[in-house]
Design an enzyme around this catalytic site. Structure first.
Site, PDB file in Angstrom:
ATOM      1  N   HIS A   1     -50.597  41.699  64.676  1.00 15.72           N
ATOM      2  CA  HIS A   1     -50.075  43.070  64.607  1.00 15.72           C
ATOM      3  C   HIS A   1     -48.550  43.040  64.414  1.00 15.72           C
ATOM      4  O   HIS A   1     -48.024  43.689  63.512  1.00 15.72           O
ATOM      5  CB  HIS A   1     -50.458  43.813  65.898  1.00 15.72           C
ATOM      6  CG  HIS A   1     -49.840  45.165  66.061  1.00 15.72           C
ATOM      7  ND1 HIS A   1     -50.548  46.325  65.846  1.00 15.72           N
ATOM      8  CD2 HIS A   1     -48.597  45.544  66.425  1.00 15.72           C
ATOM      9  CE1 HIS A   1     -49.748  47.364  66.059  1.00 15.72           C
ATOM     10  NE2 HIS A   1     -48.560  46.916  66.431  1.00 15.72           N
ATOM     11  N   GLU A   2     -47.870  42.276  65.246  1.00 14.19           N
ATOM     12  CA  GLU A   2     -46.400  42.233  65.155  1.00 14.19           C
ATOM     13  C   GLU A   2     -45.953  41.623  63.834  1.00 14.19           C
ATOM     14  O   GLU A   2     -45.014  42.097  63.200  1.00 14.19           O
ATOM     15  CB  GLU A   2     -45.797  41.462  66.331  1.00 14.19           C
ATOM     16  CG  GLU A   2     -46.092  42.035  67.711  1.00 14.19           C
ATOM     17  CD  GLU A   2     -45.788  43.518  67.864  1.00 14.19           C
ATOM     18  OE1 GLU A   2     -44.980  44.047  67.087  1.00 14.19           O
ATOM     19  OE2 GLU A   2     -46.383  44.156  68.750  1.00 14.19           O
TER      20      GLU A   2
ATOM     21  N   HIS B   1     -46.064  44.019  61.011  1.00 15.72           N
ATOM     22  CA  HIS B   1     -44.981  45.015  60.981  1.00 15.72           C
ATOM     23  C   HIS B   1     -43.874  44.608  60.007  1.00 15.72           C
ATOM     24  O   HIS B   1     -43.163  45.450  59.476  1.00 15.72           O
ATOM     25  CB  HIS B   1     -44.376  45.204  62.371  1.00 15.72           C
ATOM     26  CG  HIS B   1     -45.085  46.248  63.176  1.00 15.72           C
ATOM     27  ND1 HIS B   1     -45.453  47.461  62.656  1.00 15.72           N
ATOM     28  CD2 HIS B   1     -45.480  46.257  64.478  1.00 15.72           C
ATOM     29  CE1 HIS B   1     -46.053  48.177  63.602  1.00 15.72           C
ATOM     30  NE2 HIS B   1     -46.091  47.463  64.712  1.00 15.72           N
TER      31      HIS B   1
ATOM     32  N   GLU C   1     -48.189  51.589  62.393  1.00 19.65           N
ATOM     33  CA  GLU C   1     -48.999  50.963  63.439  1.00 19.65           C
ATOM     34  C   GLU C   1     -50.427  50.710  62.953  1.00 19.65           C
ATOM     35  O   GLU C   1     -51.038  49.694  63.300  1.00 19.65           O
ATOM     36  CB  GLU C   1     -49.011  51.835  64.699  1.00 19.65           C
ATOM     37  CG  GLU C   1     -47.637  52.004  65.337  1.00 19.65           C
ATOM     38  CD  GLU C   1     -47.009  50.684  65.760  1.00 19.65           C
ATOM     39  OE1 GLU C   1     -47.753  49.717  66.042  1.00 19.65           O
ATOM     40  OE2 GLU C   1     -45.768  50.606  65.797  1.00 19.65           O
TER      41      GLU C   1
ATOM     42  N   ASP D   1     -52.264  47.220  62.829  1.00 19.14           N
ATOM     43  CA  ASP D   1     -53.540  46.950  63.500  1.00 19.14           C
ATOM     44  C   ASP D   1     -54.541  46.315  62.521  1.00 19.14           C
ATOM     45  O   ASP D   1     -55.203  45.336  62.845  1.00 19.14           O
ATOM     46  CB  ASP D   1     -54.140  48.248  64.066  1.00 19.14           C
ATOM     47  CG  ASP D   1     -53.493  48.643  65.398  1.00 19.14           C
ATOM     48  OD1 ASP D   1     -52.877  47.773  66.045  1.00 19.14           O
ATOM     49  OD2 ASP D   1     -53.618  49.819  65.793  1.00 19.14           O
TER      50      ASP D   1
END
Ligand SMILES: [Zn+2]
Length: 725
Positions: free
Chosen positions: A563-564, A567, A624, A628
């Site tokens: 997830h990070e 980003h 987000e 995800d």
């Protein structure tokens, strides 16, 4: 509150900062040794040691195989591999509602604690554990005289917070210099003086100031001026039409009046004052950017010098302002919105001195409420209650733990990581990061919509992406004295924090600074540094457990890492290059295709409901949701690669490893939330609600449909899916 920083870090979940009026944390220098080694390196494995499938993830560099199917199968149970069988609702259909299937049992049996607005199986349980650990540290630190200066400082801060008797006796006395400056507002110059003094203590009336990385030059720190000055969580609360919105506004005005009255105003003056506050804040809300507008990095970057700033707000004495803050020569400035500051200029002309006095007084009381006597704390809680549905106030010690973490975060973190973070946990995280990074590198080579040039730039960005694990490499100092008066300590903490931040301006960017304190159960990606950060707080079960199966750890912590990492390549992160500078590294054609793909996500999530009648904001949650989806996709590939050569495969209560992976993803998000909080979040939180972080994500993952044999056309296996990374 609106975000005080003019750029944003992308975190895994959002902390509801506006309910905490205490000083916020930040970071700086001084090295301590690494935490206590608890590594089991060199230990021989015993007959009882976990099977190869349950050992910590090791990075491997071969591409993911098409299907992981070993011939030999080892039978085990869900609970043994790290999943919670009782959390499931096996009567539900996983192809229609996988969230219900994985979490239904947990949701049915879980009650939200009365002092909380939501409860999550992963985040909240760990938070509770960490809160207890911090309490133990602070009680030890405050119970007797400490020779260790760190323990002494956090102990005295906590003790002053816990000493309600002294807080009552002090009343509003600690605010005296600020109150005096507010009472003296008669003209534009005395108004500027009062604003300066409030800002010096991070009481953000009208706007705020801080240090920010220059978007166009990732090596430089400049001043950031941002919109601020509202008492409700978002501009929409002032503007939205309808009975619900009217009711909240009515309650808000009553609350403002009650707080003003507590500070000594007559009923009449308080009632009239609250109306003036509402009028000013509504005007501020009208000129404020929306959260969606604030997601545009180009839009919130508007470089001005002092002459330019003077042009935006000529009626404000900027020279005295910067002088009063102790930095008269700051010239490199960015404002997040030109129209906002022009609007404030208008407001300066339209508003009378008595209205300003009451607005500033309200802002001071509102932002300091939790450090004041009980009557203020209770009245402040009434507002929190109206907005979030929280039933009872958190116990004082819990609030004092939070406020100490906010004010002296990197001191409190030092005994915490010594006691609760291991070298092994850091190694495990590092292995996962490498596995996920490899999966992304591999995935890049397969993306048909990307051309070679853009793939090359993406690979460079991936290669340069830094990661920080556990706690900062150097600790921040806090140069202010702690007294026995709590509100004075909070003001000192806030003032010191601003000085520390402004002290960074003009200096090279420090890439070792952290935006979260180490006990925090969260993680973030910082686009301006191209950096992911995983605090010690999140590196524990159920996210990562050395005893759990690889599939389960990858579905938990692997998904977080993915997830990070994603980003860096979401709708915002993709606008920053490998060094963290706002620069385009995309070819025009690929950029267009990327927008179509992200548009698919925006549209799809915009159709989901947070609570009946309130749809998700597809644009606000886009980053987000992309993270995800990318996170799950990458973690799944990494898990497959790690298990490619496994001699035996696990079957837990009939579930194969692919299924375990997706159950792990879902069970991280098992949650319950109060309806009022769900509504608040739908309007302010860039993250989708947990149900949609599971169902909305997994229905776009073909491997999920395959794992649970979902037929085409079922909800979890739709005919058309969105895919970005
Ligand atoms: Zn995120």
């Amino acid at each position: 509150m609106t975000k005080t920083r003019s750029h944003r870090s992308e975190s895994l979940i959002r902390k509801n900062r506006w309910t905490m009026v205490a000083a916020t944390a930040a970071v700086s220098a001084a090295i301590i040794a690494a935490c206590g080694p608890k590594s089991d390196q060199g230990k021989a494995s015993t007959p009882q040691s976990p099977s190869p499938a349950t050992q910590a993830a090791q990075p491997q560099r071969e591409p993911a195989p098409a299907v992981a199917q070993a011939n030999k199968v080892e039978e085990t149970t869900l609970n043994k591999v790290g999943l919670d069988q009782t959390a499931m609702d096996t009567k539900a259909n996983p192809c229609q509602d996988f969230y219900q299937y994985a979490c239904g049992g947990w949701v049915a049996r879980t009650k939200i604690p009365a002092d909380r607005t939501r409860w999550m199986r992963s985040f909240s349980e760990i938070y509770k554990r960490n809160e207890q650990a911090l309490k133990t540290i602070l009680e030890t630190a405050s119970s007797k005289k400490q020779t260790n200066p760190i323990m002494d400082k956090i102990g005295r801060f906590y003790k002053a917070c816990m000493d309600e008797k002294v807080v009552e006796q002090a009343g509003l006395k600690p605010l005296k210099p600020l109150l005096k400056a507010i009472r003296r507002v008669r003209s534009r110059s005395s108004l500027a003086k009062a604003i300066m003094l409030l800002h010096k203590h991070r009481i953000w009336a009208l706007f705020d100031i801080g240090a920010t990385q220059d978007f166009k030059d990732a090596t430089k720190m400049i001043v950031g001026l941002d919109q601020n000055g509202l008492g409700l969580p978002d501009r929409g609360y002032y503007i939205r039409k309808g009975a619900k919105a009217d009711a909240i506004r009515k309650k808000y005005v009553q609350h403002v009046a009650a707080m003003l009255k507590l500070s000594g105003l007559s009923q009449r003056a308080a009632t009239r004052g609250a109306k003036a506050v509402m009028k000013i804040e509504t005007q501020i809300a009208t000129i404020s950017k929306t959260r969606v507008q604030r997601r545009d990095p180009k839009g919130i970057y508007n470089k001005v010098d002092r002459v330019g700033l003077k042009k935006l707000m000529p009626s404000f004495s900027w020279a005295s302002y910067f002088k009063a803050l102790g930095y008269p020569h700051l010239t490199q400035i960015t404002v997040t919105s030109v129209p906002f500051f022009k609007g404030i200029e208008k407001l300066l002309h339209q508003t009378k001195a008595n209205q300003w006095r009451v607005y500033l007084l309200w802002q001071l009381l509102h932002r300091m409420a939790n450090a004041l006597p009980k009557a203020f704390v209770q009245e402040h809680f009434k507002l929190v209650q109206a907005l979030t549905g929280q039933k009872v106030q958190r116990a004082r010690w819990k609030r004092c733990v939070s406020m100490t973490d906010g004010a002296l975060g990197e001191l409190l973190a030092q005994p915490y990581v010594q006691q609760h973070f291991t070298v092994q946990a850091r190694q495990n995280a590092r292995h996962l990061i490498m596995a996920i990074s490899d999966a992304f590198a591999q995935r890049l080579t397969e993306l048909a919509w990307m051309d070679q040039a853009t793939k090359k730039s993406a690979a460079i960005k991936l290669h340069k992406m830094a990661y920080l694990i556990g706690f900062p490499s150097k600790w921040r100092h806090y140069d202010y004295a702690i007294t026995g008066t709590f509100a004075a300590n909070v003001l000192a903490a806030k003032a010191s924090d601003l000085q520390w931040k402004l002290g960074q301006v003009g200096k090279p960017v420090d890439r070792t600074l952290w935006e979260m304190t180490p006990p925090t159960v969260n993680a973030y990606y910082e686009p301006t540094k191209n950096q992911m950060v995983f605090p010690a707080g999140i590196l524990q079960p159920p996210f990562y457990d050395p005893k759990a199966a690889v599939a389960v750890n990858l579905g938990g912590m692997g998904m977080v890492v993915g997830h990070e990492l994603t980003h860096g390549f979401d709708d915002q992160g993709s606008q920053f290059n490998a060094d963290g500078t706002l620069a385009n590294w995309w070819t025009a054609n690929v950029s267009k295709k990327f927008k179509v793909r992200t548009g698919c996500i925006v549209h799809e999530f915009g159709t989901y409901q947070a609570v009946p009648g309130v749809k998700l904001n597809g644009k606000l949650t886009a980053g987000e949701n992309i993270a995800d989806l990318g996170g799950v996709t990458l973690a799944f590939r990494a898990y497959r690669a790690l298990r490619a050569k496994a001699a035996k495969h696990l079957r837990a209560n009939g579930f194969n490893e692919d299924q375990m992976f997706f159950l792990a993803v879902a069970q991280v998000w098992c949650s319950k939330v109060r309806p009022a909080m769900a509504r608040l979040r739908a309007r302010t939180d860039p993250h989708s609600p947990p149900r949609w972080r599971v169902n909305g994500t997994l229905r776009n993952v073909p491997a999920f449909a395959k794992a649970f044999s979902c037929h085409k056309g079922t909800f979890m296996n739709p005919n058309k899916i969105c895919q970005v990374w």
